[in-house]
Design an enzyme around this catalytic site. Structure first.
Site, mmCIF file in Angstrom:
data_model
loop_
_atom_site.group_PDB
_atom_site.id
_atom_site.type_symbol
_atom_site.label_atom_id
_atom_site.label_comp_id
_atom_site.label_asym_id
_atom_site.label_seq_id
_atom_site.Cartn_x
_atom_site.Cartn_y
_atom_site.Cartn_z
ATOM 1 N N SER A 153 0.801 -1.223 0.000
ATOM 2 C CA SER A 153 0.000 0.000 0.000
ATOM 3 C C SER A 153 0.834 1.274 0.000
ATOM 4 C CB SER A 153 -0.943 0.025 1.208
ATOM 5 O OG SER A 153 -0.240 0.324 2.386
ATOM 6 N N LYS A 191 1.447 4.122 7.453
ATOM 7 C CA LYS A 191 0.621 4.954 6.585
ATOM 8 C C LYS A 191 1.041 6.422 6.675
ATOM 9 C CE LYS A 191 -2.335 1.968 4.892
ATOM 10 N NZ LYS A 191 -1.516 0.812 5.255
#
Length: 232
Positions: A153, A191
């Site tokens: 991701s 993230k």
């Protein structure tokens, strides 16, 4: 590690302080390093401050303090060199670094805690049985740890499945920083941090993944990304 210009500026500031007890002005630094503008000096000072070589003294104009010096002197300015990097071999290591600096390469051994999801969050791991080495000169004086990346991701941020990320332990970070976030005290994920009003958004760097938004009481910052190791 220090670049040639960073090393030259650090040496110049140190020698001026030793001789006069007063920090050189930005104009004097610019002339000494033969730079075209003071903005270059600002960038060099910020880099030296972030690496723990100097600090700015508050409430005093043009006041700098040298905290440490590379052990080896840099070659005289104007000498042609094959490299633009000074190898880290410091007199002392910054306080707070996790692990010991040893050997000529100035490597810090830090705990490798396990695998961190760069996709769907996984259960937080803290496995201290393994360590990983990283150049001391690229770290701040805070505590650091390492995590192996699982998932894709964050590929558009240059972080791939199987990479090892170096994390500076902290409990807050700026908007846009890549962080290790602990969700609901049980799931850890890597993230990009975004604050949206009273909420916290954890953004992926891959359009295949959606942004997840949480209340501020559900997310704890465990550290921010400061380095990456990749094995080819």
């Amino acid at each position: 590690m220090l670049t040639r210009k960073q090393h030259e500026l650090l040496t110049f500031i140190h020698e001026r302080l030793e001789a006069t007890g007063i920090s050189p002005s930005f104009e004097e630094m610019k002339e000494a390093l033969d730079l075209r503008s003071k903005s270059g000096i600002h960038r060099l000072i910020t880099a030296l401050e972030e690496r723990g070589f100097i600090r700015r003294l508050p409430h005093r104009a043009r006041a700098l303090e040298v905290l440490r010096l590379p052990e080896a002197k840099a070659p005289a300015r104007g000498r042609r060199e094959r490299t633009n990097v000074i190898e880290p071999n410091f007199k002392r290591r910054p306080e707070g670094l996790a692990g010991a600096v040893g050997g000529a390469d100035g490597v810090v051994e830090m705990p490798l805690w396990g695998r961190i999801a760069a996709g769907t969050p996984i259960e937080a791991l803290q496995n201290h049985d393994r360590t990983v080495g990283f150049p001391a000169g690229m770290l701040s004086a805070r505590e650091h740890y390492a995590l192996e990346v699982a998932g894709d991701s964050m590929i558009e941020a240059g972080i791939l499945d199987g990479d090892t990320v170096i994390v500076e332990r902290c409990d807050t970070a700026d908007n846009g920083a890549i962080v290790v976030a602990l969700v609901d005290d049980q799931e850890a994920t890597l993230k990009k941090l975004r604050r949206k009003g009273a909420s916290i958004a954890l953004e992926a760097a891959n359009p295949a993944y959606e942004t997840r938004i949480f209340g501020p009481d559900r997310v704890k910052i465990q550290g921010r990304l400061v380095g990456l190791l990749r094995r080819y």
